[in-house]
Design an enzyme around this catalytic site. Structure first.
Site, PDB file in Angstrom:
ATOM      1  N   LYS A   1     -90.140  27.612  58.257  1.00 19.45           N
ATOM      2  CA  LYS A   1     -89.696  28.452  59.372  1.00 19.45           C
ATOM      3  C   LYS A   1     -90.794  28.465  60.409  1.00 19.45           C
ATOM      4  CE  LYS A   1     -86.025  30.931  60.303  1.00 19.45           C
ATOM      5  NZ  LYS A   1     -84.664  30.659  59.812  1.00 19.45           N
TER       6      LYS A   1
HETATM    7  P1  NAD Z   1     -78.858  34.621  68.277  1.00 21.29           P
HETATM    8  O1  NAD Z   1     -80.109  34.688  69.020  1.00 21.29           O
HETATM    9  O2  NAD Z   1     -77.827  33.621  68.669  1.00 21.29           O
HETATM   10  O3  NAD Z   1     -78.119  36.058  68.284  1.00 21.29           O
HETATM   11  C1  NAD Z   1     -78.770  37.243  67.894  1.00 21.29           C
HETATM   12  C2  NAD Z   1     -77.869  38.417  68.237  1.00 21.29           C
HETATM   13  O4  NAD Z   1     -78.509  39.618  67.795  1.00 21.29           O
HETATM   14  C3  NAD Z   1     -77.654  38.599  69.749  1.00 21.29           C
HETATM   15  O5  NAD Z   1     -76.331  39.053  69.986  1.00 21.29           O
HETATM   16  C4  NAD Z   1     -78.660  39.686  70.110  1.00 21.29           C
HETATM   17  O6  NAD Z   1     -78.308  40.387  71.287  1.00 21.29           O
HETATM   18  C5  NAD Z   1     -78.555  40.546  68.871  1.00 21.29           C
HETATM   19  N1  NAD Z   1     -79.700  41.445  68.683  1.00 21.29           N
HETATM   20  C6  NAD Z   1     -81.017  41.182  68.860  1.00 21.29           C
HETATM   21  N2  NAD Z   1     -81.745  42.270  68.607  1.00 21.29           N
HETATM   22  C7  NAD Z   1     -80.868  43.250  68.232  1.00 21.29           C
HETATM   23  C8  NAD Z   1     -81.002  44.605  67.854  1.00 21.29           C
HETATM   24  N3  NAD Z   1     -82.205  45.191  67.789  1.00 21.29           N
HETATM   25  N4  NAD Z   1     -79.874  45.302  67.530  1.00 21.29           N
HETATM   26  C9  NAD Z   1     -78.654  44.722  67.599  1.00 21.29           C
HETATM   27  N5  NAD Z   1     -78.473  43.431  67.960  1.00 21.29           N
HETATM   28  C10 NAD Z   1     -79.561  42.725  68.276  1.00 21.29           C
HETATM   29  O7  NAD Z   1     -79.269  34.440  66.729  1.00 21.29           O
HETATM   30  P2  NAD Z   1     -78.373  33.875  65.556  1.00 21.29           P
HETATM   31  O8  NAD Z   1     -78.636  32.426  65.417  1.00 21.29           O
HETATM   32  O9  NAD Z   1     -76.974  34.373  65.701  1.00 21.29           O
HETATM   33  O10 NAD Z   1     -79.089  34.559  64.295  1.00 21.29           O
HETATM   34  C11 NAD Z   1     -78.732  35.867  63.851  1.00 21.29           C
HETATM   35  C12 NAD Z   1     -79.302  36.061  62.451  1.00 21.29           C
HETATM   36  O11 NAD Z   1     -78.773  35.072  61.572  1.00 21.29           O
HETATM   37  C13 NAD Z   1     -80.826  35.943  62.333  1.00 21.29           C
HETATM   38  O12 NAD Z   1     -81.276  36.853  61.365  1.00 21.29           O
HETATM   39  C14 NAD Z   1     -81.031  34.533  61.822  1.00 21.29           C
HETATM   40  O13 NAD Z   1     -82.239  34.365  61.116  1.00 21.29           O
HETATM   41  C15 NAD Z   1     -79.831  34.404  60.900  1.00 21.29           C
HETATM   42  N6  NAD Z   1     -79.464  33.026  60.622  1.00 21.29           N
HETATM   43  C16 NAD Z   1     -79.126  32.202  61.644  1.00 21.29           C
HETATM   44  C17 NAD Z   1     -78.767  30.884  61.354  1.00 21.29           C
HETATM   45  C18 NAD Z   1     -78.310  29.946  62.440  1.00 21.29           C
HETATM   46  O14 NAD Z   1     -77.872  28.839  62.087  1.00 21.29           O
HETATM   47  N7  NAD Z   1     -78.347  30.308  63.686  1.00 21.29           N
HETATM   48  C19 NAD Z   1     -78.798  30.428  60.024  1.00 21.29           C
HETATM   49  C20 NAD Z   1     -79.144  31.323  59.005  1.00 21.29           C
HETATM   50  C21 NAD Z   1     -79.473  32.620  59.327  1.00 21.29           C
END
Ligand code: NAD
Length: 443
Positions: free
Chosen positions: A130
């Site tokens: 990561k």
């Molecule tokens: P992203 O940046 O596309 O979206 C994040 C979302 O969370 C946005 O809508 C943002 O406004 C919101 N957010 C941020 N801070 C916040 C808060 N304090 N309260 C409420 N909402 C808040 O990110 P993503 O890729 O959708 O990732 C989201 C989660 O999923 C993360 O924990 C990431 O590690 C996990 N994840 C993502 C992937 C991937 O393929 N993108 C894979 C595995 C896990």
């Protein structure tokens, strides 16, 4: 001061003032502690010795970089970035790159450990990694983000490669950043290397399903859960925290299956409609120039603070934003029957047991959000072979692999009378221990 560590010669005076460094403190922070706690709980079931436990749990390589970026106003700003390669035992390392204000070494180490467990649980021949840069991506222009991405890629050159460590998108990054990352790497080696990243644009060798894969995987696990409970997805109500790459896709796919999405949030607000949100309209709105939910307007839909999401009653709650969102207080009051962890580490240390006492079923992150790394693995394999698979093939393989791991997790948990989280980790840790023991210790 331990006498054995004093050594000989003239070092004593320096060492006398040395702060005692305990192994593991290098990555210390709240998320790392939480990851270690979860790991130890599962490892207790396996009765592992301290030495092999430490070998599995501690990251193999951690790099901190500190680099300058020219901003649009011509000023030079410095940024700190990290890359943790957690396990090198079964293959190259794999893991996302995050742009967020809270990025730290400890956070990357915890997320990398979970990636290792995820890969092991799913039977993917990767170790976890990561990385990230501490910044607020919402305050960077597109060109600033490009320069930051290219410079970060250049800083990581000594430790990455398609056979060494393959980045992917995470919070705050997407296919555009992956294209710039891949281009920078390719320029540095003198030829195109599409397999240096996954989650890249389709025309550069990306997989058609990758962008949606994590959200789709989350929804498949919801379906497996409902099958076990003999309930239909169309009959459930849902609240989702986060409307980014994962949360919004989960909302769309669940709405397509007939579920009622009562509430959705982002960093600015949460929106709520007891009769079900119009996910199609919200998705079109977020695709447009209005990036945030606080300005969303639709009859029957109420806009309130992002925290008010936790007050909404629903059958299923999906945290799909940041880690550490479900605190002990929230665990006591959240009104739902199931939590499917789309985000990594959304439940804080100590909150898990409260949820379990209240009978709330939790599908753990290392399974629920593993669709992303699974399709990343498919993309990497396709790019290495220069032979793309159809979207249908990818979706079938994604679903099959997730279902197999879901069943392994539930069967193991039942056999050992442990939680699903512990069951998933036990399956993963057991494989890692076997692989490490078979490789032995070099030299
Ligand atoms: P992203 O940046 O596309 O979206 C994040 C979302 O969370 C946005 O809508 C943002 O406004 C919101 N957010 C941020 N801070 C916040 C808060 N304090 N309260 C409420 N909402 C808040 O990110 P993503 O890729 O959708 O990732 C989201 C989660 O999923 C993360 O924990 C990431 O590690 C996990 N994840 C993502 C992937 C991937 O393929 N993108 C894979 C595995 C896990």
């Amino acid at each position: 001061m331990n006498e054995e560590r004093r050594g000989t010669g003239g070092w004593e005076s320096v060492l006398d003032n040395e702060i005692e460094i305990q192994a593991g403190k290098e990555w210390h922070n709240r998320l790392w502690d939480s990851a270690v706690h979860q790991f130890n709980e599962a490892a207790n079931t396996l009765d592992l010795g301290e030495s092999i436990k430490a070998r599995i749990i501690e990251p193999r390589r951690s790099l901190t970089v500190n680099f300058p970026v020219r901003m649009d106003n011509n000023e030079i700003q410095r940024f700190v970035g990290y890359r943790v390669q957690h396990s090198l035992t079964v293959g190259p390392t794999k893991g996302g790159i995050r742009y967020a204000p809270g990025v730290s070494m400890g956070e990357c180490a915890a997320l990398a450990l979970w990636m290792t467990l995820k890969c092991s649980l799913l039977g993917i021949p990767f170790g976890g990694a990561k990385g990230g840069v501490r910044c607020d991506p919402n305050r960077l222009s597109e060109s600033e983000k490009e320069r930051l991405t290219r410079r970060f890629a250049a800083e990581l050159l000594p430790i990455i490669g398609p056979e060494q460590d393959i980045p992917a998108p995470d919070m705050g990054t997407g296919e555009k950043e992956m294209a710039h990352f891949m281009d920078t790497y390719s320029q540095s080696v003198g030829h195109t290397v599409p397999d240096i990243v996954t989650g890249k644009p389709i025309v550069l060798g990306g997989n058609e399903v990758r962008t949606d894969s994590t959200g789709l995987g989350v929804v498949y696990t919801v379906e497996f859960l409902m099958k076990q409970l003999e309930t239909d997805v169309k009959d459930i109500t849902v609240a989702i925290q986060g409307s980014g790459k994962v949360g919004l896709v989960a909302a769309k796919e669940l709405a397509l299956r007939g579920a009622t999405i009562k509430a959705l949030s982002d960093v600015t607000a949460s929106i709520h409609n007891p009769n079900g949100l119009n996910i199609k309209a919200i998705s079109e709105y977020l695709d447009g120039p209005n990036k945030f939910l606080r300005d969303y307007k639709e009859k029957g839909t109420e806009v309130s603070s992002r925290e008010s999401l936790f007050e909404v009653q629903s059958d299923l709650f999906i945290p799909a934003a940041l880690q550490g969102q479900i605190t002990k207080e929230i665990a006591k009051s959240i009104d739902c029957s199931f939590i499917v962890e789309a985000a990594n580490g959304p439940i804080v240390l100590g909150a898990d047991s409260i949820l379990s006492e209240r009978g709330i079923i939790v599908v753990p992150d290392i399974l629920a959000n593993a669709g992303g790394v699974l399709v990343s693995y498919f993309e990497w394999a396709e790019t290495q072979q220069r032979y793309p698979w159809s979207s249908e093939q990818v979706k079938i393989r994604l679903r099959d692999r997730l279902e197999k791991s879901f069943n392994e997790m539930t069967e193991r948990s039942k056999a050992e009378s442990i939680s699903w989280r512990n069951g998933a980790q036990v399956v993963a840790i057991e494989r890692l221990v076997k692989a490490a023991e078979l490789r032995g210790v070099y030299p």
